[in-house]
Design an enzyme around this catalytic site. Sequence first.
Site, short mmCIF file in Angstrom:
data_model
loop_
_atom_site.label_atom_id
_atom_site.label_comp_id
_atom_site.label_asym_id
_atom_site.label_seq_id
_atom_site.Cartn_x
_atom_site.Cartn_y
_atom_site.Cartn_z
N GLU A 169 0.83 -1.27 -0.02
CA GLU A 169 -0.22 0.21 0.14
C GLU A 169 0.95 1.02 0.11
OE1 GLU A 169 -4.05 0.22 1.89
OE2 GLU A 169 -2.67 0.86 3.66
N HIS A 188 -7.14 4.15 0.92
CA HIS A 188 -7.45 3.68 2.24
C HIS A 188 -8.13 5.02 3.04
CE1 HIS A 188 -5.40 1.01 5.79
NE2 HIS A 188 -6.55 1.84 6.16
N1 NAD Z 1 -10.05 0.89 5.52
C1 NAD Z 1 -9.95 1.64 6.52
O1 NAD Z 1 -9.64 2.83 6.69
C2 NAD Z 1 -10.14 0.88 7.78
C3 NAD Z 1 -10.46 1.46 9.11
C4 NAD Z 1 -10.59 0.81 10.23
C5 NAD Z 1 -10.48 -0.66 10.35
N2 NAD Z 1 -9.79 -1.29 9.24
C6 NAD Z 1 -9.92 -2.72 9.22
O2 NAD Z 1 -11.11 -3.39 9.13
C7 NAD Z 1 -11.15 -4.37 9.73
C8 NAD Z 1 -12.07 -4.72 10.89
O3 NAD Z 1 -11.54 -3.83 11.79
P1 NAD Z 1 -12.21 -4.03 13.32
O4 NAD Z 1 -11.84 -3.02 14.26
O5 NAD Z 1 -13.74 -3.93 13.21
O6 NAD Z 1 -11.64 -5.39 13.79
P2 NAD Z 1 -12.05 -6.35 15.00
O7 NAD Z 1 -10.59 -6.01 15.86
O8 NAD Z 1 -13.38 -5.96 15.72
O9 NAD Z 1 -12.10 -7.69 14.54
C9 NAD Z 1 -12.03 -8.88 15.62
C10 NAD Z 1 -13.01 -9.60 15.17
O10 NAD Z 1 -12.91 -10.26 13.88
C11 NAD Z 1 -13.42 -11.60 13.59
N3 NAD Z 1 -12.33 -12.57 13.12
C12 NAD Z 1 -11.30 -12.71 13.56
N4 NAD Z 1 -10.34 -13.72 12.95
C13 NAD Z 1 -11.26 -13.98 11.93
C14 NAD Z 1 -11.18 -14.76 10.87
N5 NAD Z 1 -10.04 -15.75 10.83
N6 NAD Z 1 -12.06 -14.91 10.03
C15 NAD Z 1 -13.08 -14.18 10.09
N7 NAD Z 1 -13.37 -13.32 11.24
C16 NAD Z 1 -12.62 -13.09 11.85
C17 NAD Z 1 -13.66 -11.61 15.01
O11 NAD Z 1 -15.20 -11.85 15.06
C18 NAD Z 1 -13.01 -11.02 15.93
O12 NAD Z 1 -13.84 -10.63 17.32
C19 NAD Z 1 -9.52 -4.79 10.16
O13 NAD Z 1 -8.78 -5.38 9.02
C20 NAD Z 1 -9.02 -3.28 10.12
O14 NAD Z 1 -7.65 -3.15 10.23
C21 NAD Z 1 -9.82 -0.46 7.94
#
Ligand code: NAD
Length: 230
Positions: A169, A188
């Site tokens: 990225e 992003h």
């Molecule tokens: N694009 C962006 O600007 C942006 C911003 C924020 C977060 N994100 C990304 O979005 C995603 C979700 O973020 P979040 O804070 O909601 O995450 P989170 O920390 O809440 O996710 C944890 C949950 O993901 C699930 N999980 C874990 N391993 C898994 C697997 N192998 N298969 C399926 N589900 C699984 C479980 O339910 C776990 O409790 C992350 O990858 C984060 O980095 C991107």
Amino acid sequence: MSSAVRANAIPVAEYTLAAILLSGKDAFGLRERFRSDHVFPPLGDHAPVGNLGRGVGVIGASRVGRRLLELLRPLDFSVRLHDPYVDAGEAAELGAVLDELMSTSDIVTLHAPDTPETLRMHNRRRLALMRDGSVLVNTSRGALVDTEALTDELVTGRIGAVLDVTEPEPPPADSPLYRLPNVFLTPHIAGSLGNELERLGRTVVEELALLRAGAPLACAVVQADLVKSA
Ligand SMILES: NC(=O)c1ccc[n+]([C@@H]2O[C@H](COP(=O)([O-])OP(=O)(O)OC[C@H]3O[C@@H](n4cnc5c(N)ncnc54)[C@H](O)[C@@H]3O)[C@@H](O)[C@H]2O)c1
């Protein structure tokens, strides 16, 4: 310890919902065609587009994934969820085996964290399971996807993608991801930006007020959850 990730999940889920709705209309592809050949109207009445009953496969009941599930609930989608950590009730209601979800969804949207378990879980074999004409939405992390395998699929035009994140990225300057008509690539931006940062600040102030009052934090970080969290 507290974190504003729940507040940050809101704009990511909103961005994803927009991506799903616009992909269902093939808005990204039709816009490209409209720009290049000015054909109007672009489709017949029975073209294979539209958001009625479209199958959406959500991978990860994370904070973003759960917010998205809430946003999808009132709409006419057929939603399935893959997440090995959900309880039996949720698994019975929405749960799907990952390969089955990949092969039966019109839209596959990724919301799992970047962990050793999810590293390139969307490898060449899994991407090949996606239906012709289906769309991969990735607002999670680029590391969840084998970029080379995804690029190969996208170059054929067999599937489309909305990618807010990639690995690496940003992609190298010569990456086809920048120019393919079936790829909507953004730098992003799904997480909090601009006025959305205010929501993160508000969370901090609210958490400090709880701390001062000796009340439990609303967004406490649970140490045991960190291995499966973003
Ligand atoms: N694009 C962006 O600007 C942006 C911003 C924020 C977060 N994100 C990304 O979005 C995603 C979700 O973020 P979040 O804070 O909601 O995450 P989170 O920390 O809440 O996710 C944890 C949950 O993901 C699930 N999980 C874990 N391993 C898994 C697997 N192998 N298969 C399926 N589900 C699984 C479980 O339910 C776990 O409790 C992350 O990858 C984060 O980095 C991107």
